[in-house]
Design an enzyme around this catalytic site. Sequence first.
Site, PDB file in Angstrom:
ATOM      1  CG  ASN A  44      -1.798   1.136   1.400  1.00 33.56           C
ATOM      2  OD1 ASN A  44      -1.448   2.241   1.014  1.00 33.56           O
ATOM      3  ND2 ASN A  44      -2.963   0.912   1.992  1.00 33.56           N
ATOM      4  CE  LYS A  89      -1.695  -0.620   5.882  1.00 32.23           C
ATOM      5  NZ  LYS A  89      -1.610  -2.058   6.126  1.00 32.23           N
ATOM      6  CG  ASP A 102      -3.481  -6.317   9.742  1.00 30.45           C
ATOM      7  OD1 ASP A 102      -3.460  -6.403   8.498  1.00 30.45           O
ATOM      8  OD2 ASP A 102      -4.506  -6.567  10.411  1.00 30.45           O
ATOM      9  N   GLY A 123      -8.145   5.272   2.137  1.00 30.06           N
ATOM     10  CA  GLY A 123      -9.086   4.438   2.885  1.00 30.06           C
ATOM     11  C   GLY A 123     -10.263   5.242   3.426  1.00 30.06           C
ATOM     12  CE1 TYR A 124     -14.257   1.899   5.284  1.00 31.12           C
ATOM     13  CE2 TYR A 124     -12.058   1.079   5.808  1.00 31.12           C
ATOM     14  CZ  TYR A 124     -13.337   0.858   5.358  1.00 31.12           C
ATOM     15  OH  TYR A 124     -13.725  -0.414   4.975  1.00 31.12           O
ATOM     16  CE  LYS A 177      -3.898   8.827   8.293  1.00 29.68           C
ATOM     17  NZ  LYS A 177      -4.090   7.991   7.101  1.00 29.68           N
TER      18      LYS A 177
HETATM   19  P1  IMP Z   1      -4.447  -3.942   5.838  1.00 31.54           P
HETATM   20  O1  IMP Z   1      -3.771  -3.530   7.106  1.00 31.54           O
HETATM   21  O2  IMP Z   1      -3.554  -3.806   4.654  1.00 31.54           O
HETATM   22  O3  IMP Z   1      -5.118  -5.271   5.959  1.00 31.54           O
HETATM   23  O4  IMP Z   1      -5.615  -2.934   5.503  1.00 31.54           O
HETATM   24  C1  IMP Z   1      -6.020  -1.956   6.355  1.00 31.54           C
HETATM   25  C2  IMP Z   1      -7.242  -1.252   5.790  1.00 31.54           C
HETATM   26  O5  IMP Z   1      -7.772  -0.465   6.865  1.00 31.54           O
HETATM   27  C3  IMP Z   1      -6.903  -0.264   4.674  1.00 31.54           C
HETATM   28  O6  IMP Z   1      -7.042  -0.836   3.403  1.00 31.54           O
HETATM   29  C4  IMP Z   1      -7.939   0.840   4.920  1.00 31.54           C
HETATM   30  O7  IMP Z   1      -9.172   0.492   4.354  1.00 31.54           O
HETATM   31  C5  IMP Z   1      -8.082   0.831   6.437  1.00 31.54           C
HETATM   32  N1  IMP Z   1      -7.101   1.760   7.041  1.00 31.54           N
HETATM   33  C6  IMP Z   1      -5.996   1.448   7.759  1.00 31.54           C
HETATM   34  N2  IMP Z   1      -5.336   2.558   8.136  1.00 31.54           N
HETATM   35  C7  IMP Z   1      -6.025   3.587   7.615  1.00 31.54           C
HETATM   36  C8  IMP Z   1      -5.821   4.983   7.656  1.00 31.54           C
HETATM   37  O8  IMP Z   1      -4.828   5.524   8.179  1.00 31.54           O
HETATM   38  N3  IMP Z   1      -6.758   5.717   7.041  1.00 31.54           N
HETATM   39  C9  IMP Z   1      -7.842   5.185   6.416  1.00 31.54           C
HETATM   40  N4  IMP Z   1      -8.070   3.883   6.326  1.00 31.54           N
HETATM   41  C10 IMP Z   1      -7.157   3.080   6.933  1.00 31.54           C
END
Ligand code: IMP
Length: 202
Positions: free
Chosen positions: A10, A13, A70, A154-155, A176
């Site tokens: 990501n 991220k 995660d 994301g959100y 942020k």
């Molecule tokens: P994973 O950790 O890759 O399984 O996915 C985490 C998911 O949580 C992301 O794809 C977003 O949808 C959401 N998420 C995690 N951190 C954030 C953030 O900082 N902002 C907005 N959405 C987040």
Amino acid sequence: MIEIVLASDNRKKLSEMAEILGQGDFRLMTKAEAGFTDEVEETGTTFEENSFIKAKAVRDATGKISVADDSGLTVDCLHGEPGVYSKRYAGDGATDSERIDFLLKKIKETGAKDTSARFVSVITCVMPDGSHFNVKGVCEGKIVFEKRGENGFGYDPVFMPEGLGKTFAEMTPDEKNAVSHRGRALRLFAAEFLKRYRKEVE
Ligand code: IMP
């Protein structure tokens, strides 16, 4: 310099992780740069399990210090959903905007007035010898029903951290990172890592 591989694809991220870890003692590599391009299946049911699964897969393939995040959103009126399923909440292949619409629909269906929620990030570090530790960062806030702001991912457009009056998507990256779940977890990670391993890796 301490070389670590970030176990994520990501890009948003990765850039948040690089903002915080890239300025100090760490030299960061993506897993692709370390020669690892496989998809890792997140089969766990907790942030801790999935974070460990991702970091361990990269450490096993590269032999290098590997660090995974995660993370996800837990909403109280949805009994903690979407949680570890945050990325897959509206099905595989959905866009961020579709995921937000799905989330807002689910909250509206509950009829709840209280939209309190929190973001959670668990960072796991797996060392070349297989030893590991994790740290957790949490950011409390609430969901707003109208998307606001263009930044982040994301959100972010519908999450408003406690007491700040704007969504994550209305903040600069620095704003942020100062309050976010991931920012907090990364600062804890850096401190814990240096406490445990500084002597060994220098
Ligand atoms: P994973 O950790 O890759 O399984 O996915 C985490 C998911 O949580 C992301 O794809 C977003 O949808 C959401 N998420 C995690 N951190 C954030 C953030 O900082 N902002 C907005 N959405 C987040």
